[in-house]
Motif scaffolding. Sequence first.
Motif, PDB file in Angstrom:
ATOM      1  N   GLU B 247      13.034   5.685  17.330  1.00  0.00           N
ATOM      2  CA  GLU B 247      14.208   5.116  16.491  1.00  0.00           C
ATOM      3  C   GLU B 247      14.144   5.340  15.079  1.00  0.00           C
ATOM      4  N   ALA B 248      12.877   4.956  14.618  1.00  0.00           N
ATOM      5  CA  ALA B 248      12.760   5.138  13.161  1.00  0.00           C
ATOM      6  C   ALA B 248      13.162   6.568  12.576  1.00  0.00           C
ATOM      7  N   TYR B 249      12.502   7.380  13.594  1.00  0.00           N
ATOM      8  CA  TYR B 249      12.672   9.272  13.201  1.00  0.00           C
ATOM      9  C   TYR B 249      14.191   9.408  13.193  1.00  0.00           C
ATOM     10  N   SER B 250      15.033   8.619  14.154  1.00  0.00           N
ATOM     11  CA  SER B 250      16.385   9.024  14.219  1.00  0.00           C
ATOM     12  C   SER B 250      17.289   8.677  12.886  1.00  0.00           C
ATOM     13  N   ARG B 251      16.828   7.703  12.387  1.00  0.00           N
ATOM     14  CA  ARG B 251      17.361   7.029  11.152  1.00  0.00           C
ATOM     15  C   ARG B 251      16.818   7.900   9.707  1.00  0.00           C
ATOM     16  N   GLY B 252      15.822   8.677   9.732  1.00  0.00           N
ATOM     17  CA  GLY B 252      15.184   9.391   8.765  1.00  0.00           C
ATOM     18  C   GLY B 252      14.306   8.648   8.160  1.00  0.00           C
ATOM     19  N   VAL B 253      13.529   7.823   8.925  1.00  0.00           N
ATOM     20  CA  VAL B 253      12.611   6.916   8.312  1.00  0.00           C
ATOM     21  C   VAL B 253      11.197   7.279   8.361  1.00  0.00           C
ATOM     22  N   PRO B 254      10.460   7.874   7.659  1.00  0.00           N
ATOM     23  CA  PRO B 254       9.012   8.221   7.934  1.00  0.00           C
ATOM     24  C   PRO B 254       8.431   7.045   8.572  1.00  0.00           C
ATOM     25  N   VAL B 255       7.539   7.565   9.588  1.00  0.00           N
ATOM     26  CA  VAL B 255       6.630   6.665  10.510  1.00  0.00           C
ATOM     27  C   VAL B 255       5.704   5.722   9.548  1.00  0.00           C
ATOM     28  N   VAL B 256       5.126   6.362   8.449  1.00  0.00           N
ATOM     29  CA  VAL B 256       4.323   5.546   7.787  1.00  0.00           C
ATOM     30  C   VAL B 256       4.842   4.486   6.656  1.00  0.00           C
ATOM     31  N   GLU B 257       6.295   4.747   6.564  1.00  0.00           N
ATOM     32  CA  GLU B 257       6.893   3.717   5.825  1.00  0.00           C
ATOM     33  C   GLU B 257       7.357   2.646   6.825  1.00  0.00           C
ATOM     34  N   ALA B 258       7.996   2.976   8.047  1.00  0.00           N
ATOM     35  CA  ALA B 258       8.243   1.761   9.044  1.00  0.00           C
ATOM     36  C   ALA B 258       7.172   1.196   9.524  1.00  0.00           C
ATOM     37  N   PHE B 259       6.071   1.847   9.854  1.00  0.00           N
ATOM     38  CA  PHE B 259       4.809   1.319  10.532  1.00  0.00           C
ATOM     39  C   PHE B 259       3.549   1.594   9.329  1.00  0.00           C
ATOM     40  N   PRO B 260       3.317   1.031   8.275  1.00  0.00           N
ATOM     41  CA  PRO B 260       2.371   1.426   7.243  1.00  0.00           C
ATOM     42  C   PRO B 260       0.847   1.596   8.071  1.00  0.00           C
ATOM     43  N   GLU B 261       0.593   0.824   9.108  1.00  0.00           N
ATOM     44  CA  GLU B 261      -0.497   0.945   9.848  1.00  0.00           C
ATOM     45  C   GLU B 261      -0.937   2.381  10.065  1.00  0.00           C
ATOM     46  N   TRP B 262       0.059   3.187  10.323  1.00  0.00           N
ATOM     47  CA  TRP B 262      -0.180   4.700  10.516  1.00  0.00           C
ATOM     48  C   TRP B 262      -0.658   5.469   9.516  1.00  0.00           C
ATOM     49  N   LYS B 263      -0.736   5.049   7.964  1.00  0.00           N
ATOM     50  CA  LYS B 263      -1.122   5.726   7.008  1.00  0.00           C
ATOM     51  C   LYS B 263      -2.584   6.163   6.985  1.00  0.00           C
ATOM     52  N   GLU B 264      -3.307   5.260   7.523  1.00  0.00           N
ATOM     53  CA  GLU B 264      -4.767   5.283   7.685  1.00  0.00           C
ATOM     54  C   GLU B 264      -5.204   6.471   8.652  1.00  0.00           C
ATOM     55  N   ARG B 265      -4.284   6.508   9.733  1.00  0.00           N
ATOM     56  CA  ARG B 265      -4.514   7.593  10.648  1.00  0.00           C
ATOM     57  C   ARG B 265      -4.314   9.071  10.207  1.00  0.00           C
ATOM     58  N   PHE B 266      -3.178   9.135   9.269  1.00  0.00           N
ATOM     59  CA  PHE B 266      -2.865  10.622   8.723  1.00  0.00           C
ATOM     60  C   PHE B 266      -3.968  10.803   7.572  1.00  0.00           C
ATOM     61  N   VAL B 267      -4.485   9.526   6.946  1.00  0.00           N
ATOM     62  CA  VAL B 267      -5.300  10.163   5.950  1.00  0.00           C
ATOM     63  C   VAL B 267      -6.669  10.483   6.643  1.00  0.00           C
ATOM     64  N   ARG B 268      -6.801   9.972   7.875  1.00  0.00           N
ATOM     65  CA  ARG B 268      -8.212  10.416   8.836  1.00  0.00           C
ATOM     66  C   ARG B 268      -8.031  11.798   9.121  1.00  0.00           C
ATOM     67  N   LEU B 269      -6.520  12.098   9.526  1.00  0.00           N
ATOM     68  CA  LEU B 269      -6.159  13.453  10.085  1.00  0.00           C
ATOM     69  C   LEU B 269      -6.533  14.406   8.852  1.00  0.00           C
ATOM     70  N   TYR B 270      -6.239  14.182   7.638  1.00  0.00           N
ATOM     71  CA  TYR B 270      -6.141  14.988   6.392  1.00  0.00           C
ATOM     72  C   TYR B 270      -8.005  15.288   6.435  1.00  0.00           C
ATOM     73  N   GLN B 271      -8.645  14.401   6.628  1.00  0.00           N
ATOM     74  CA  GLN B 271     -10.093  14.410   6.493  1.00  0.00           C
ATOM     75  C   GLN B 271     -10.874  15.260   7.486  1.00  0.00           C
ATOM     76  N   ASP B 272     -10.063  15.162   8.799  1.00  0.00           N
ATOM     77  CA  ASP B 272     -10.601  15.846   9.881  1.00  0.00           C
ATOM     78  C   ASP B 272     -10.266  17.357   9.721  1.00  0.00           C
ATOM     79  N   ILE B 273      -9.120  17.572   9.205  1.00  0.00           N
ATOM     80  CA  ILE B 273      -8.433  18.805   8.854  1.00  0.00           C
ATOM     81  C   ILE B 273      -9.621  19.436   7.715  1.00  0.00           C
ATOM     82  N   GLN B 274      -9.939  18.758   6.697  1.00  0.00           N
ATOM     83  CA  GLN B 274     -11.031  19.329   5.850  1.00  0.00           C
ATOM     84  C   GLN B 274     -12.277  19.668   6.243  1.00  0.00           C
ATOM     85  N   ASP B 275     -12.644  18.683   7.161  1.00  0.00           N
ATOM     86  CA  ASP B 275     -13.917  19.063   8.003  1.00  0.00           C
ATOM     87  C   ASP B 275     -13.923  20.278   8.702  1.00  0.00           C
ATOM     88  N   ALA B 276     -12.878  20.471   9.575  1.00  0.00           N
ATOM     89  CA  ALA B 276     -12.378  21.472  10.435  1.00  0.00           C
ATOM     90  C   ALA B 276     -12.569  22.712   9.753  1.00  0.00           C
TER      91      ALA B 276
END
Lengths: 288, 284
Positions: B247-276
């Motif tokens: 529903e947030a997506y349908s309104r154009g609201v980024p996930v990390v804005e609607a649910f700030p707890e996701w930010k940490e997961r995306f930061v970790r994703l970036y670290q994993d990408i760098q490691d890989a």
Amino acid sequence: MKELVVISGKGGTGKTSLVAAFAALAKDKVLADADVDAADLHLILDPHVEESHGFESGRTAVIVPERCTQCGLCRDLCRFDAISETFEVDPIDCEGCGVCVYFCPEKAVDFPLNRCGDWFVSDTRFGPLVHARLGIAEENSGKLVTLVRQEAKKIAEEKNLGLILTDGPPGVGCPVIAAIGGAAGLLIVTEPTVSGRHDMMRVTQLAAHFGVPAMVCVNKFDLNVEQAEGIEAFARENGIKVLDRVPFDPVFTRSMVVGQTILEYDERSEAVESVRSIWNQCSEVLGL
Amino acid sequence: MIISVASGKGGTGKTTIATNLALSLDDPLVFLDCDVEEPNAHLFLQADLGRPEIATTPVPLVDENKCTLCGKCGEICQFKAIIVIGETVLPFEELCHSCGGCMEVCPEDAISEKPRELGVIEEGRQNGIRFIHGRLRIGEAMAPPLIKKVRAKAPVDGLTIIDAPPGTSCPVIAAMKGADFILLVTEPTPFGLHDLKLAVGAVRVLGIPCGLVINRSDLGDRKVYEYAQEEGIPILMEIPFERKIAEAYSRGVPVVEAFPEWKERFVRLYQDIQDAAVGKGVPA
């Protein structure tokens, strides 16, 4: 004979699932999967391949080292930076323009045809299907789309079938342009999101540009009813017929996992009811 | 480092992943939306776009006073984009690949070039993100040249995130080539798996390390997971289907804005990408 092409602007709106459901509802038709970049209709229709053909299009330059004197003219002339310092042609960057072939003073560049993919004529439980598989990283998907549609038309003529039902590609570029010309009608399947709305608006401009009459239906409308209404209002203002809505229903995913259309999987689901109604509306518009 | 986010199949959440990754990082970065047929990232990043710059490609312009109708231009053209009909030379500009062959071959020097519009490039900023996208002109078939022009705008150094178009043909290749890491976004369904295999094929042709994000991970079946394991492709993130995210997506609201707890997961994703990526010899 009439052709209905189902497109979406944005990918992932449920276009192919809807086409598969229509395949179960429509009579006397040929099916065509013109989304050759990511052809998925066969995953539901389980085709029995009866004819298989290679698709050749375009050429790629190949420098033969034995004949090459490394004069560098080809590198100077190539606008696609496809020729390396060591005079090897990168087949991914080569556009197949043949400039290096023409101007090479040593005639050191070969120019073989590319086999870009394959296309098939198959039999399915819902009738004949023409489909294709574009080779990875290959181009000319527009030409392959055109070929799939032409072959579907031939079959429709031979077998005296009144309808071609075509699953089109996403986007507004080369493959979509090749997929919509000359169609009797376009069904744009969209979703109630800002992206769905944005891409639907672009694809309606494309339909208008090529003068193909378009219809719109909103899939998963209940994920954002307000957005769905906005899309439908835009369509009406632009003279595009608005068809019934389809609710978000996991039956689409579940039926796909078992390789069935939603009609075969659960005939009584809410989604089936709306898809049936959309099909009836399409048939009426096309005069089937 | 250049991270290209691709998917094979459309609608798997590629733009969601690319934009939320960008919004989660504090480092300055450049975001390129190379899905020029259907650019959507600006809807989520809400970047203020500046004045559109018209992107063009050169096509032949024939000087009829110099032309002797020898037909050499038509002979060299592989795309049937210029032909001699009767007493005139007729260029078909929309078929032209801008190779310059006709101009080069003309013995009378009768061919020059003029620009033809492919679309526009727009640029803007949002927080630390420099945002650039291309928008293909409606009716225009040639996406790759516009994609290349968008890519040419990015600096060589620093972090660049690219939102690639769907599919596996020329536009996607134009958006993936030269990247240091390809993040593939898929969904665990037969369609998602089928198109993922094609995308992995394209990534392998280019020889770039890749990792996987599985979106709507609880809808569908386990075959995508089995495939990833067989192919040795790391699964870097899973996102279950949640109606509130949709529903947030349908309104154009980024996930990390609607649910700030996701930010940490995306930061970790970036670290994993760098490691890989670094693990495979890619400079950070």
